[in-house]
Design an enzyme around this catalytic site. Structure first.
Site, PDB file in Angstrom:
ATOM      1  N   ASP A   1      -4.805 -12.536   3.529  1.00 63.64           N
ATOM      2  CA  ASP A   1      -6.272 -11.889   4.174  1.00 63.64           C
ATOM      3  C   ASP A   1      -7.266 -12.258   3.053  1.00 63.64           C
ATOM      4  OD1 ASP A   1      -4.901 -10.287   2.559  1.00 63.64           O
ATOM      5  OD2 ASP A   1      -4.583  -8.627   3.887  1.00 63.64           O
TER       6      ASP A   1
ATOM      7  N   HIS B   1       0.693  -1.264   0.117  1.00 69.63           N
ATOM      8  CA  HIS B   1       0.142  -0.175   0.153  1.00 69.63           C
ATOM      9  C   HIS B   1       0.977   1.372  -0.048  1.00 69.63           C
ATOM     10  CE1 HIS B   1      -3.732  -2.264   0.321  1.00 69.63           C
ATOM     11  NE2 HIS B   1      -3.353  -2.623   1.588  1.00 69.63           N
TER      12      HIS B   1
ATOM     13  N   ASP C   1      -3.203 -10.449  -2.240  1.00 69.24           N
ATOM     14  CA  ASP C   1      -3.614 -10.131  -1.154  1.00 69.24           C
ATOM     15  C   ASP C   1      -5.161  -9.465  -1.259  1.00 69.24           C
ATOM     16  OD1 ASP C   1      -2.449  -8.462   1.690  1.00 69.24           O
ATOM     17  OD2 ASP C   1      -4.167  -7.523   0.864  1.00 69.24           O
TER      18      ASP C   1
ATOM     19  N   HIS D   1      -6.470  -6.767  -0.464  1.00 72.13           N
ATOM     20  CA  HIS D   1      -6.514  -5.581  -0.467  1.00 72.13           C
ATOM     21  C   HIS D   1      -5.896  -5.038  -1.961  1.00 72.13           C
ATOM     22  CE1 HIS D   1      -6.909  -6.049   3.897  1.00 72.13           C
ATOM     23  NE2 HIS D   1      -7.979  -5.078   3.743  1.00 72.13           N
TER      24      HIS D   1
END
Ligand SMILES: [Zn+2]
Length: 381
Positions: free
Chosen positions: A268, A143, A180, A182
């Site tokens: 995740d 990120h 991931d 996200h």
């Protein structure tokens, strides 16, 4: 001894993001007993413990590595941001290097070590020291953008390591496959106008960052078509992830022809994650790893490096990590399946069937990316 390299250091467990906080400016949850931050050292420490307990660690090659240099970090991040992290990391108490990228004294050195670990994992695959590698690093990286940290990430570990390999000429064309849950916004931003990197992100739609990882973010300039975003609906599950791989990731990768595949390996999307709702089982991660390995065998002499990202279930994510690393090493202890209740999970619908909403999501991706790549038509729904 397998020909799989592992990157790990006890220091990764010493980065302390502090207690869980809410709001702007961040404050502890009101009225409630303070809670541990979800990006807790145990989420990575417990994976390493499981690798140790099953005897897998001793079958992996511990790769030597050191902290990334500030010059390497500056291949992606601005010097102003790097200086800012240096200053924050010297303070007592907790601070934030941007948006939800909390740190405390000494975090800078640990983040540099994580970035250096990603670099070493990639270098070892590129120079043939090992066939495949897993960098079990912390803090995560995907990120973080050039000028600030975001979403628990201080430095873009994958972005830095891939830019370094491209700069050194040890890789020319890299597929970054980010599974991931996200969106890998930081990595995307690093290569948005770069035709040497194909960035494919599978993520839960509308999660984090907000309004990021949308279908029509496809890259810019010579990088147009080199960014592939696959926002998937909650509950996608094993069958949906594998269908996404076969219908979108693999055909685009075959046309791109990478000489290295790097996976941003967040756990995740697992079926028990507090931050995601994707229902992927340990067996699903194992299957995804197998498919990625065979794609690497087909396209780039097997050159595959995985770099750890998120994954917040302290009980289930370690089983997913174990399954992935076992698959990389060609060893199956059966433990991940047993402890994870795989047989029962396999009977659940998301493990067996591609949902109609997943079909719709894939049809949308194929409609957009069809402008850049030859893709089969989506299944009729
Ligand atoms: Zn994540």
């Amino acid at each position: 001894m397998s020909n799989v390299g592992l990157i790990f250091h006890e220091r990764f467990l010493q980065h302390d993001p502090g207690p869980s906080v809410v709001g702007t400016p961040p404050r502890p949850y009101p009225y409630l007993e303070p809670e541990a931050h979800v990006e807790h050292p145990r989420r990575v420490g417990r994976i390493k413990e499981l690798l140790d307990q099953t005897g897998l660690t001793s079958k992996l090659r511990a790769l030597p590595f050191e902290a990334a240099s500030l010059d390497d970090v500056a291949l992606f991040h601005t010097r102003e941001y790097i200086d800012h992290v240096v200053q924050l990391s010297a303070l007592d108490g907790y601070s934030d290097a941007g948006e939800g990228a909390r740190l405390s004294r000494g975090s800078m050195e640990i983040a540099l070590l994580a970035a250096g670990g990603a670099c070493a994992a990639i270098d070892a695959v590129l120079d043939g020291s090992v066939a495949r590698s897993y960098a079990l690093v912390r803090p995560p990286g995907h990120h973080a953008v050039a000028h600030q940290g975001m979403g628990f990430c201080l430095f873009g570990n994958v972005a830095i390591a891939v830019k370094r390999a491209l700069t050194r000429g040890t890789a020319q064309r890299v597929l970054v496959f980010d599974w991931d849950v996200h969106h890998g916004n930081g990595t995307q931003s690093a290569f948005y106008d770069d035709d040497r990197v194909l960035m494919v992100s599978l993520h839960q739609e509308g999660l984090y960052p907000e309004r990021s990882g949308l279908l029509d973010e496809v890259g810019d300039g010579v990088g147009a078509g080199r960014t592939v975003n696959v926002p998937l609906p909650a509950g996608t599950g094993d069958a949906g992830y594998l269908a996404t791989f076969e219908r979108v990731v693999a055909p685009i990768a075959r046309q791109f022809r990478p000489d290295l595949i790097v996976v941003s390996s967040g756990l995740d999307a697992s079926r028990s994650d507090p931050l995601g709702r994707m229902m992927v089982t340990a067996g699903g991660f194992r299957a995804l790893t197998r498919l990625t390995m065979s794609l690497a065998d087909e396209l780039c002499s097997g050159k595959l490096a995985l770099v750890h990202e998120g994954g917040y279930s302290q009980s289930y994510a370690p089983l997913c990590g174990l399954a992935i690393i076992e698959e990389l090493a060609g060893i199956d202890s059966g433990l991940a399946d047993d402890l994870g209740g795989q047989a029962r999970a396999d009977r659940m619908r998301p493990a067996r069937e591609v949902g109609l909403d997943v079909e719709r999501a894939l049809a949308e991706v194929i409609a957009i990316q069809g402008a850049y790549w030859q893709l089969g038509s989506a299944a009729a729904i």
